[in-house]
Design a protein around this motif. Structure first.
Motif, short mmCIF file in Angstrom:
data_model
loop_
_atom_site.label_atom_id
_atom_site.label_comp_id
_atom_site.label_asym_id
_atom_site.label_seq_id
_atom_site.Cartn_x
_atom_site.Cartn_y
_atom_site.Cartn_z
N TRP A 48 -4.77 -0.80 20.09
CA TRP A 48 -4.10 -2.03 19.65
C TRP A 48 -2.86 -2.29 20.51
O TRP A 48 -2.62 -3.43 20.92
CB TRP A 48 -3.68 -1.90 18.18
CG TRP A 48 -4.81 -1.63 17.24
CD1 TRP A 48 -6.13 -1.89 17.44
CD2 TRP A 48 -4.72 -1.03 15.94
NE1 TRP A 48 -6.88 -1.49 16.35
CE2 TRP A 48 -6.05 -0.96 15.41
CE3 TRP A 48 -3.68 -0.54 15.16
CZ2 TRP A 48 -6.33 -0.43 14.15
CZ3 TRP A 48 -3.94 0.00 13.89
CH2 TRP A 48 -5.26 0.05 13.40
N LEU A 49 -2.12 -1.25 20.78
CA LEU A 49 -0.91 -1.40 21.60
C LEU A 49 -1.27 -1.79 23.03
O LEU A 49 -0.57 -2.59 23.65
CB LEU A 49 -0.11 -0.10 21.58
CG LEU A 49 0.50 0.29 20.23
CD1 LEU A 49 1.10 1.69 20.30
CD2 LEU A 49 1.56 -0.73 19.80
N ALA A 50 -2.36 -1.23 23.55
CA ALA A 50 -2.81 -1.58 24.90
C ALA A 50 -3.20 -3.05 24.98
O ALA A 50 -2.93 -3.73 25.98
CB ALA A 50 -3.99 -0.69 25.31
N ALA A 51 -3.84 -3.55 23.92
CA ALA A 51 -4.23 -4.97 23.88
C ALA A 51 -2.99 -5.87 23.89
O ALA A 51 -2.96 -6.90 24.57
CB ALA A 51 -5.07 -5.24 22.63
N LEU A 52 -1.95 -5.46 23.16
CA LEU A 52 -0.70 -6.22 23.15
C LEU A 52 -0.01 -6.17 24.52
O LEU A 52 0.58 -7.15 24.96
CB LEU A 52 0.23 -5.68 22.06
CG LEU A 52 -0.23 -5.92 20.62
CD1 LEU A 52 0.61 -5.13 19.64
CD2 LEU A 52 -0.17 -7.41 20.28
N ALA A 53 -0.13 -5.02 25.19
CA ALA A 53 0.45 -4.89 26.53
C ALA A 53 -0.25 -5.84 27.51
O ALA A 53 0.40 -6.49 28.33
CB ALA A 53 0.35 -3.45 27.02
N ARG A 54 -1.58 -5.92 27.40
CA ARG A 54 -2.33 -6.82 28.28
C ARG A 54 -1.91 -8.27 28.08
O ARG A 54 -1.93 -9.07 29.02
CB ARG A 54 -3.84 -6.67 28.05
CG ARG A 54 -4.43 -5.39 28.62
CD ARG A 54 -5.95 -5.47 28.63
NE ARG A 54 -6.51 -5.56 27.29
CZ ARG A 54 -6.82 -4.52 26.52
NH1 ARG A 54 -6.60 -3.29 26.97
NH2 ARG A 54 -7.33 -4.69 25.33
N GLU A 55 -1.54 -8.59 26.85
CA GLU A 55 -1.13 -9.97 26.53
C GLU A 55 0.37 -10.18 26.74
O GLU A 55 0.90 -11.24 26.42
CB GLU A 55 -1.48 -10.29 25.06
CG GLU A 55 -2.97 -10.32 24.76
CD GLU A 55 -3.68 -11.43 25.51
OE1 GLU A 55 -3.11 -12.54 25.60
OE2 GLU A 55 -4.80 -11.18 26.01
N ARG A 56 1.05 -9.16 27.26
CA ARG A 56 2.49 -9.23 27.56
C ARG A 56 3.31 -9.53 26.31
O ARG A 56 4.22 -10.38 26.33
CB ARG A 56 2.76 -10.28 28.64
CG ARG A 56 2.03 -10.00 29.94
CD ARG A 56 2.37 -11.01 31.00
NE ARG A 56 1.65 -10.71 32.25
CZ ARG A 56 1.82 -11.35 33.38
NH1 ARG A 56 2.67 -12.35 33.45
NH2 ARG A 56 1.14 -11.00 34.46
#
Length: 307
Positions: A48-56
Protein backbone atom coordinates in the motif's frame (compact mmCIF):
# COMPACT_ATOMS: atom_id res chain seq x y z
CA UNK A 1 -7.61 -13.90 -13.75
CA UNK A 2 -8.00 -10.82 -15.87
CA UNK A 3 -7.44 -10.27 -19.56
CA UNK A 4 -3.92 -10.72 -20.96
CA UNK A 5 -1.99 -7.45 -21.22
CA UNK A 6 -4.46 -5.59 -18.98
CA UNK A 7 -3.05 -4.32 -15.65
CA UNK A 8 -4.36 -6.10 -12.59
CA UNK A 9 -6.81 -3.94 -10.61
CA UNK A 10 -5.50 -2.72 -7.24
CA UNK A 11 -6.30 -4.70 -4.11
CA UNK A 12 -9.47 -3.28 -2.42
CA UNK A 13 -7.71 -1.66 0.56
CA UNK A 14 -5.06 -0.16 -1.69
CA UNK A 15 -7.77 1.20 -4.01
CA UNK A 16 -9.65 2.66 -1.04
CA UNK A 17 -6.51 4.40 0.27
CA UNK A 18 -5.76 5.87 -3.15
CA UNK A 19 -9.37 7.07 -3.44
CA UNK A 20 -8.90 9.19 -0.31
CA UNK A 21 -6.74 11.62 -2.26
CA UNK A 22 -3.31 13.12 -1.59
CA UNK A 23 -4.00 14.44 1.94
CA UNK A 24 -6.42 12.18 3.82
CA UNK A 25 -7.13 12.70 7.51
CA UNK A 26 -5.98 10.17 10.11
CA UNK A 27 -9.60 9.27 10.79
CA UNK A 28 -10.31 8.53 7.13
CA UNK A 29 -7.29 6.24 6.86
CA UNK A 30 -8.11 4.44 10.10
CA UNK A 31 -11.65 3.81 8.86
CA UNK A 32 -10.29 2.14 5.69
CA UNK A 33 -7.79 0.02 7.63
CA UNK A 34 -10.40 -1.01 10.20
CA UNK A 35 -12.32 -2.77 7.43
CA UNK A 36 -9.28 -4.61 6.08
CA UNK A 37 -8.19 -8.07 7.18
CA UNK A 38 -4.67 -7.32 5.99
CA UNK A 39 -4.08 -4.28 8.22
CA UNK A 40 -1.58 -6.26 10.35
CA UNK A 41 0.14 -7.95 7.39
CA UNK A 42 3.56 -6.26 6.98
CA UNK A 43 3.80 -7.23 3.28
CA UNK A 44 0.35 -5.88 2.45
CA UNK A 45 1.05 -2.59 4.22
CA UNK A 46 4.37 -2.29 2.36
CA UNK A 47 2.50 -2.71 -0.96
CA UNK A 48 0.00 0.00 0.00
CA UNK A 49 2.80 2.38 0.89
CA UNK A 50 4.64 1.55 -2.36
CA UNK A 51 1.48 2.38 -4.33
CA UNK A 52 1.27 5.76 -2.58
CA UNK A 53 4.95 6.37 -3.35
CA UNK A 54 4.32 5.68 -7.05
CA UNK A 55 1.54 8.27 -6.96
CA UNK A 56 3.85 10.77 -5.20
CA UNK A 57 1.61 11.03 -2.15
CA UNK A 58 4.02 11.70 0.68
CA UNK A 59 1.48 13.17 3.07
CA UNK A 60 -0.90 10.22 2.56
CA UNK A 61 1.92 7.69 3.10
CA UNK A 62 2.89 9.38 6.38
CA UNK A 63 -0.74 9.23 7.55
CA UNK A 64 -1.07 5.54 6.62
CA UNK A 65 2.10 4.69 8.55
CA UNK A 66 0.76 6.58 11.57
CA UNK A 67 -2.61 4.81 11.31
CA UNK A 68 -1.04 1.33 11.28
CA UNK A 69 0.27 1.90 14.82
CA UNK A 70 -3.30 1.88 16.13
CA UNK A 71 -3.51 -1.71 14.91
CA UNK A 72 -0.15 -2.63 16.51
CA UNK A 73 1.81 -3.10 13.32
CA UNK A 74 5.54 -3.00 14.03
CA UNK A 75 6.79 -1.00 11.08
CA UNK A 76 10.22 -2.08 9.80
CA UNK A 77 12.82 -0.37 7.64
CA UNK A 78 11.01 -1.42 4.45
CA UNK A 79 7.86 0.45 5.52
CA UNK A 80 9.86 3.53 6.43
CA UNK A 81 11.73 3.39 3.13
CA UNK A 82 8.51 3.36 1.12
CA UNK A 83 7.21 6.39 3.00
CA UNK A 84 10.53 8.20 2.57
CA UNK A 85 10.38 7.42 -1.15
CA UNK A 86 6.88 8.92 -1.28
CA UNK A 87 8.14 12.05 0.51
CA UNK A 88 11.08 12.37 -1.87
CA UNK A 89 8.90 12.00 -4.97
CA UNK A 90 6.42 14.59 -3.68
CA UNK A 91 9.17 16.97 -2.43
CA UNK A 92 7.73 16.72 1.10
CA UNK A 93 11.12 17.20 2.72
CA UNK A 94 9.85 18.29 6.15
CA UNK A 95 7.84 15.09 6.55
CA UNK A 96 10.66 12.93 5.23
CA UNK A 97 13.19 14.46 7.59
CA UNK A 98 10.87 14.10 10.59
CA UNK A 99 10.31 10.45 9.72
CA UNK A 100 14.05 9.85 9.38
CA UNK A 101 14.64 11.30 12.86
CA UNK A 102 11.76 9.20 14.21
CA UNK A 103 13.43 5.99 13.02
CA UNK A 104 16.28 6.30 15.51
CA UNK A 105 13.81 6.97 18.34
CA UNK A 106 11.96 3.76 17.46
CA UNK A 107 15.22 1.80 17.08
CA UNK A 108 14.69 1.16 13.38
CA UNK A 109 18.11 0.91 11.76
CA UNK A 110 18.51 2.97 8.58
CA UNK A 111 20.04 1.34 5.50
CA UNK A 112 21.53 2.71 2.28
CA UNK A 113 18.12 3.20 0.67
CA UNK A 114 16.89 5.11 3.72
CA UNK A 115 19.79 7.52 3.64
CA UNK A 116 19.65 7.99 -0.14
CA UNK A 117 15.94 8.80 0.04
CA UNK A 118 16.26 11.34 2.83
CA UNK A 119 19.27 12.96 1.12
CA UNK A 120 17.20 13.26 -2.05
CA UNK A 121 14.27 14.66 -0.09
CA UNK A 122 16.39 17.28 1.68
CA UNK A 123 18.25 18.27 -1.49
CA UNK A 124 14.95 19.12 -3.18
CA UNK A 125 13.94 21.37 -0.31
CA UNK A 126 15.77 24.06 1.55
CA UNK A 127 17.58 21.54 3.78
CA UNK A 128 20.57 20.95 1.55
CA UNK A 129 22.94 21.34 4.53
CA UNK A 130 21.27 18.34 6.16
CA UNK A 131 21.63 16.34 2.95
CA UNK A 132 25.39 16.91 3.03
CA UNK A 133 25.55 16.08 6.74
CA UNK A 134 23.69 12.79 6.28
CA UNK A 135 26.06 11.84 3.46
CA UNK A 136 29.04 12.48 5.74
CA UNK A 137 27.36 10.49 8.52
CA UNK A 138 26.92 7.56 6.12
CA UNK A 139 30.64 7.52 5.43
CA UNK A 140 31.46 7.62 9.14
CA UNK A 141 28.94 4.84 9.86
CA UNK A 142 30.50 2.63 7.21
CA UNK A 143 27.39 2.65 4.99
CA UNK A 144 28.33 2.32 1.33
CA UNK A 145 27.22 5.27 -0.77
CA UNK A 146 26.22 4.26 -4.28
CA UNK A 147 25.88 6.32 -7.45
CA UNK A 148 22.35 7.47 -6.61
CA UNK A 149 23.39 8.59 -3.12
CA UNK A 150 26.34 10.56 -4.45
CA UNK A 151 24.25 12.10 -7.24
CA UNK A 152 21.58 13.36 -4.85
CA UNK A 153 24.27 14.73 -2.54
CA UNK A 154 25.95 16.56 -5.42
CA UNK A 155 22.54 17.97 -6.40
CA UNK A 156 22.27 19.38 -2.88
CA UNK A 157 25.52 21.29 -3.56
CA UNK A 158 23.76 23.09 -6.39
CA UNK A 159 21.27 24.67 -3.97
CA UNK A 160 24.08 25.88 -1.75
CA UNK A 161 26.32 27.02 -4.64
CA UNK A 162 28.97 24.65 -3.22
CA UNK A 163 30.85 24.04 -6.43
CA UNK A 164 34.07 22.97 -4.70
CA UNK A 165 32.20 20.43 -2.58
CA UNK A 166 30.55 19.00 -5.71
CA UNK A 167 33.99 18.46 -7.26
CA UNK A 168 35.25 16.88 -4.04
CA UNK A 169 32.31 14.45 -4.07
CA UNK A 170 33.13 13.45 -7.66
CA UNK A 171 36.66 12.73 -6.41
CA UNK A 172 35.29 10.62 -3.55
CA UNK A 173 33.28 8.58 -6.05
CA UNK A 174 36.48 7.81 -7.93
CA UNK A 175 38.35 6.87 -4.75
CA UNK A 176 35.48 4.69 -3.51
CA UNK A 177 35.21 3.05 -6.96
CA UNK A 178 31.61 4.22 -7.39
CA UNK A 179 30.45 4.59 -10.99
CA UNK A 180 30.14 8.21 -12.10
CA UNK A 181 27.43 8.73 -14.70
CA UNK A 182 25.88 11.53 -16.73
CA UNK A 183 23.74 12.63 -13.79
CA UNK A 184 26.81 12.87 -11.54
CA UNK A 185 28.52 15.27 -13.91
CA UNK A 186 25.37 17.23 -14.74
CA UNK A 187 24.74 17.86 -11.05
CA UNK A 188 28.33 19.03 -10.50
CA UNK A 189 28.17 21.23 -13.61
CA UNK A 190 24.96 22.84 -12.36
CA UNK A 191 26.61 23.56 -9.00
CA UNK A 192 29.53 25.22 -10.82
CA UNK A 193 27.15 27.16 -13.06
CA UNK A 194 25.16 28.46 -10.07
CA UNK A 195 28.43 29.59 -8.46
CA UNK A 196 29.47 31.22 -11.78
CA UNK A 197 32.54 29.00 -12.07
CA UNK A 198 32.40 28.59 -15.82
CA UNK A 199 35.95 27.22 -16.09
CA UNK A 200 35.05 24.30 -13.82
CA UNK A 201 31.87 23.62 -15.84
CA UNK A 202 33.83 23.42 -19.08
CA UNK A 203 36.47 21.18 -17.47
CA UNK A 204 33.74 18.78 -16.30
CA UNK A 205 32.12 18.78 -19.73
CA UNK A 206 35.46 17.91 -21.32
CA UNK A 207 36.13 15.24 -18.68
CA UNK A 208 32.88 13.50 -19.64
CA UNK A 209 34.21 13.02 -23.17
CA UNK A 210 37.57 11.76 -21.90
CA UNK A 211 35.88 9.23 -19.59
CA UNK A 212 33.40 8.28 -22.34
CA UNK A 213 30.43 9.30 -20.25
CA UNK A 214 27.45 10.21 -22.49
CA UNK A 215 26.82 13.95 -22.62
CA UNK A 216 23.12 14.75 -22.58
CA UNK A 217 21.21 17.80 -23.73
CA UNK A 218 21.25 18.89 -20.07
CA UNK A 219 25.06 18.68 -20.06
CA UNK A 220 25.25 20.80 -23.21
CA UNK A 221 22.77 23.41 -21.97
CA UNK A 222 24.69 23.69 -18.71
CA UNK A 223 28.08 24.29 -20.35
CA UNK A 224 26.59 26.79 -22.83
CA UNK A 225 24.98 28.72 -19.96
CA UNK A 226 28.27 28.64 -18.02
CA UNK A 227 30.23 29.98 -20.99
CA UNK A 228 27.60 32.68 -21.45
CA UNK A 229 28.08 33.77 -17.84
CA UNK A 230 31.80 33.92 -18.51
CA UNK A 231 31.27 36.22 -21.48
CA UNK A 232 32.55 33.54 -23.89
CA UNK A 233 29.67 33.57 -26.34
CA UNK A 234 31.77 32.34 -29.27
CA UNK A 235 32.88 29.25 -27.31
CA UNK A 236 29.25 28.74 -26.27
CA UNK A 237 28.20 28.77 -29.93
CA UNK A 238 30.99 26.36 -30.87
CA UNK A 239 29.69 23.85 -28.29
CA UNK A 240 26.13 24.49 -29.48
CA UNK A 241 27.05 23.61 -33.08
CA UNK A 242 29.67 20.88 -32.61
CA UNK A 243 28.18 18.92 -29.71
CA UNK A 244 24.60 19.92 -30.49
CA UNK A 245 24.84 18.27 -33.93
CA UNK A 246 24.81 14.90 -32.14
CA UNK A 247 21.87 15.73 -29.87
CA UNK A 248 18.24 16.73 -30.23
CA UNK A 249 18.31 20.45 -29.44
CA UNK A 250 15.44 21.80 -27.36
CA UNK A 251 14.19 25.22 -26.29
CA UNK A 252 16.41 25.25 -23.19
CA UNK A 253 19.57 24.72 -25.23
CA UNK A 254 18.55 27.37 -27.77
CA UNK A 255 17.65 29.81 -24.99
CA UNK A 256 21.05 29.29 -23.33
CA UNK A 257 22.80 29.94 -26.67
CA UNK A 258 20.70 33.04 -27.39
CA UNK A 259 21.37 34.35 -23.88
CA UNK A 260 25.12 33.78 -24.38
CA UNK A 261 24.92 35.84 -27.58
CA UNK A 262 23.00 38.54 -25.72
CA UNK A 263 25.80 38.77 -23.15
CA UNK A 264 28.28 39.04 -26.03
CA UNK A 265 26.08 41.67 -27.72
CA UNK A 266 25.90 39.60 -30.88
CA UNK A 267 22.43 40.61 -32.00
CA UNK A 268 22.79 39.06 -35.47
CA UNK A 269 23.46 35.60 -34.04
CA UNK A 270 20.69 35.96 -31.42
CA UNK A 271 18.13 36.72 -34.12
CA UNK A 272 19.53 33.95 -36.36
CA UNK A 273 19.17 31.38 -33.58
CA UNK A 274 15.63 32.52 -32.81
CA UNK A 275 14.77 32.26 -36.52
CA UNK A 276 16.31 28.79 -36.59
CA UNK A 277 14.12 27.73 -33.66
CA UNK A 278 11.01 28.79 -35.53
CA UNK A 279 12.07 27.05 -38.77
CA UNK A 280 12.81 23.80 -36.90
CA UNK A 281 9.52 24.04 -35.00
CA UNK A 282 11.35 24.08 -31.66
CA UNK A 283 9.00 25.39 -28.98
CA UNK A 284 9.87 28.99 -28.16
CA UNK A 285 9.22 30.80 -24.89
CA UNK A 286 9.57 34.26 -23.37
CA UNK A 287 13.18 33.56 -22.37
CA UNK A 288 14.23 33.00 -25.99
CA UNK A 289 12.45 36.12 -27.28
CA UNK A 290 13.53 38.35 -24.40
CA UNK A 291 17.18 37.33 -24.81
CA UNK A 292 17.09 38.08 -28.55
CA UNK A 293 15.33 41.40 -27.96
CA UNK A 294 17.88 42.21 -25.25
CA UNK A 295 20.76 41.54 -27.64
CA UNK A 296 19.21 43.82 -30.27
CA UNK A 297 18.60 46.51 -27.67
CA UNK A 298 22.15 46.32 -26.36
CA UNK A 299 23.43 46.82 -29.91
CA UNK A 300 20.85 49.50 -30.74
CA UNK A 301 19.52 47.26 -33.51
CA UNK A 302 15.82 47.58 -32.93
CA UNK A 303 15.11 46.69 -36.54
CA UNK A 304 16.22 43.16 -35.71
CA UNK A 305 13.98 43.04 -32.69
CA UNK A 306 11.01 44.25 -34.72
CA UNK A 307 11.66 42.10 -37.80
Amino acid sequence: GGLPGRPRPPEPTQAALLALGPQPSLGEVQAVLAGSRQRKDPRAVAKWLAALARERRGSAALTVLEATRVFNLNANVFHYNQVLSACERSSHWQGGLALFLEMSKRSVAADNFTCSSVIGTCSKGSAWQLALQISRDMRRAGLKRDTVTFNTTISACEHGHLWATSLALLGEMDRDQVVRDTISYNAAMNACKKAERWEASVALFDAMAQERIPRSIISLSSVIAALGHGQHWQAALWHFREVGSKLRLDKVTYSCAITACEKGRSWEMSVALLSEMLKRSVTTDSISFNAAIGACGASSEWTGALA
